[in-house]
Design an enzyme around this catalytic site. Structure first.
Site, mmCIF file in Angstrom:
data_model
loop_
_atom_site.group_PDB
_atom_site.id
_atom_site.type_symbol
_atom_site.label_atom_id
_atom_site.label_comp_id
_atom_site.label_asym_id
_atom_site.label_seq_id
_atom_site.Cartn_x
_atom_site.Cartn_y
_atom_site.Cartn_z
ATOM 1 N N ALA A 9 -31.318 -6.288 45.227
ATOM 2 C CA ALA A 9 -30.595 -6.051 46.479
ATOM 3 C C ALA A 9 -30.130 -7.345 47.123
ATOM 4 C CB ALA A 9 -31.484 -5.272 47.461
ATOM 5 N N ILE A 12 -27.282 -12.706 44.940
ATOM 6 C CA ILE A 12 -26.889 -12.869 43.540
ATOM 7 C C ILE A 12 -27.307 -11.668 42.719
ATOM 8 C CG2 ILE A 12 -27.175 -14.294 41.476
ATOM 9 C CD1 ILE A 12 -27.556 -16.709 43.335
ATOM 10 N N ASP A 39 -42.607 -4.880 44.723
ATOM 11 C CA ASP A 39 -42.957 -6.286 44.929
ATOM 12 C C ASP A 39 -43.346 -6.876 43.582
ATOM 13 O OD1 ASP A 39 -44.212 -8.755 45.607
ATOM 14 O OD2 ASP A 39 -44.735 -7.987 47.585
ATOM 15 N N VAL A 40 -42.736 -7.994 43.192
ATOM 16 C CA VAL A 40 -43.055 -8.582 41.889
ATOM 17 C C VAL A 40 -44.482 -9.118 41.837
ATOM 18 C CG1 VAL A 40 -40.697 -9.150 41.188
ATOM 19 C CG2 VAL A 40 -41.996 -10.773 42.567
ATOM 20 N N SER A 103 -32.514 -23.303 39.355
ATOM 21 C CA SER A 103 -31.801 -23.987 40.436
ATOM 22 C C SER A 103 -31.624 -25.461 40.121
ATOM 23 C CB SER A 103 -32.560 -23.848 41.753
ATOM 24 O OG SER A 103 -31.924 -24.600 42.780
ATOM 25 N N TYR A 164 -39.477 -25.703 47.952
ATOM 26 C CA TYR A 164 -38.679 -24.751 47.188
ATOM 27 C C TYR A 164 -38.390 -25.282 45.797
ATOM 28 C CZ TYR A 164 -34.534 -22.189 45.650
ATOM 29 O OH TYR A 164 -33.633 -21.462 44.910
ATOM 30 N N LYS A 168 -39.365 -23.708 42.040
ATOM 31 C CA LYS A 168 -38.370 -23.358 41.022
ATOM 32 C C LYS A 168 -38.693 -24.036 39.687
ATOM 33 C CE LYS A 168 -35.558 -20.914 41.534
ATOM 34 N NZ LYS A 168 -35.633 -19.421 41.436
ATOM 35 N N ASN A 193 -24.398 -24.666 43.860
ATOM 36 C CA ASN A 193 -24.227 -24.069 45.190
ATOM 37 C C ASN A 193 -23.406 -22.785 45.099
ATOM 38 O OD1 ASN A 193 -24.815 -27.064 45.682
ATOM 39 N ND2 ASN A 193 -25.029 -26.177 47.719
ATOM 40 N N ARG A 232 -21.096 -31.646 46.091
ATOM 41 C CA ARG A 232 -21.772 -30.482 45.547
ATOM 42 C C ARG A 232 -20.836 -29.777 44.565
ATOM 43 N NH1 ARG A 232 -25.254 -32.822 47.821
ATOM 44 N NH2 ARG A 232 -26.835 -32.023 49.279
#
Length: 334
Positions: A9, A12, A39-40, A103, A164, A168, A193, A232
């Site tokens: 949902a 991406i 929920d994973v 990422s 973060y 990743k 980005n 970027r």
């Protein structure tokens, strides 16, 4: 192919679902925003969702810089614990194909060359004193000269510089361990980005494009941090979704994780992006504030040639076209 899309949902993930269905695949949705039980981090729920599945597109994640280390536990729980639970369930269910939403933040700063005699160098984190003084460009760590930024390749050493980014990179390590243990194949698409329709807005984790678009929707000028010259690679979400579909169809080397940069290959500055949005919206031009965020890097752009060569993928949405569309479609509440 029957594909479970976690985070289906989300910004991406929802486009990945669209791309898979357009190609004739069966995309199964799995997102806590649609179903609180999806929920994973819930082993039983994940095991049920994997029934009859051929592959997994793992898009579920907590994204953005967040609030320093104050929400580190939440990032680790959602991103790393969630990935570990998913991988354990995949091992048990015999699902052997994974495409991971990676990422570019795992690199830290991008690729820099010292024009003098030091070649490719890796500057460390920028000092607060330099940022406060408006000295935003990293310098050669050997001689102190100005550096020339360039595109970063997948073989660059990882250097995560915020919570973060650390989660990743940990996701990739977990996926690699799963692949070695099970003989499965794992691909990490290291997104640059990403922008476009359905992008979340007005949250601490929204991308800079969504903040600019929200400001323009209010009739305000976009506020550009630093001097606006940070580079970027802005890649449209439909192109990213197409890369995911191609990765799922292509498979990968069994027993290993392969990483692919996923970017447009056309660097633009943040200031250019703000001006393009302002022009498309007919709004006020951007204001360069000189403010900064600790943990941000100066320049990071993609060399996506490996993805193009291996999967036959190439971006279809140009910068001007994509920004004009984004200006009109805007963002959505998270």
């Amino acid at each position: 192919m029957r594909v479970l899309v976690t985070g289906s949902a989300g910004f991406i993930g929802s486009h990945v679902v669209d791309a898979l269905r357009e190609r004739g695949h069966e995309a199964l949705v799995y997102d806590v925003r649609d179903d609180p039980g999806a929920d994973v981090r819930d082993p039983a729920a994940v095991r049920r969702a994997l029934s009859g599945v051929d592959a997994v597109s793992h898009q579920a994640a907590m994204v953005g810089l967040g609030n320093g280390v104050a929400d580190a536990a939440e990032y680790v729980s959602r991103n790393d614990l969630g990935t570990a639970v998913l991988l354990a369930a995949m091992a048990e269910a015999g699902v052997r194909h994974l495409v991971l939403a990676g990422s570019m933040v795992v690199y830290g700063e991008g690729r820099y060359t010292c024009p003098g005699r030091h070649g490719v160098v890796r500057p460390g984190p920028r000092a607060v004193a330099d940022l406060d003084a408006g000295r935003f460009e990293p310098l050669c760590p050997v001689c102190g000269d100005a550096l020339a930024p360039g595109p970063v390749g997948e073989d660059a050493p990882a250097d995560p510089r915020n919570v973060y980014a650390a989660t990743k990179l940990a996701q990739e390590h977990l996926a690699a361990a799963w692949a070695r243990s099970t003989g499965g194949s794992a691909l990490s698409l290291r997104y640059h980005n990403v922008y476009g329709p359905r992008m979340p807005r007005d949250t601490p984790y929204a991308g800079v494009a969504s903040f600019f678009r929200s400001a323009l929707a209010r009739g305000e000028a976009p506020r550009v941090f630093e001097d606006g010259r940070q580079r970027r690679d802005f890649v449209h979400v439909r192109d990213v979704a197409a890369a995911n579909a191609a990765a799922l169809e292509a498979g990968a080397e069994p027993g290993a994780l392969t990483a692919y940069n996923t970017g447009s290959g056309e660097p633009h500055t943040v200031g250019e992006m703000a001006r393009a949005l302002a022009t498309a919206c007919g709004g006020p031009g951007p204001v360069v504030t000189g403010e900064y965020r600790l943990g941000d890097v100066r320049h990071i752009t993609a060399d996506s040639s490996r993805l193009r060569a291996a999967l036959g993928w190439k971006p279809q949405v140009g910068f001007e076209e994509g920004m004009a569309e984004f200006a009109q479609t805007g963002t959505r509440g998270a």
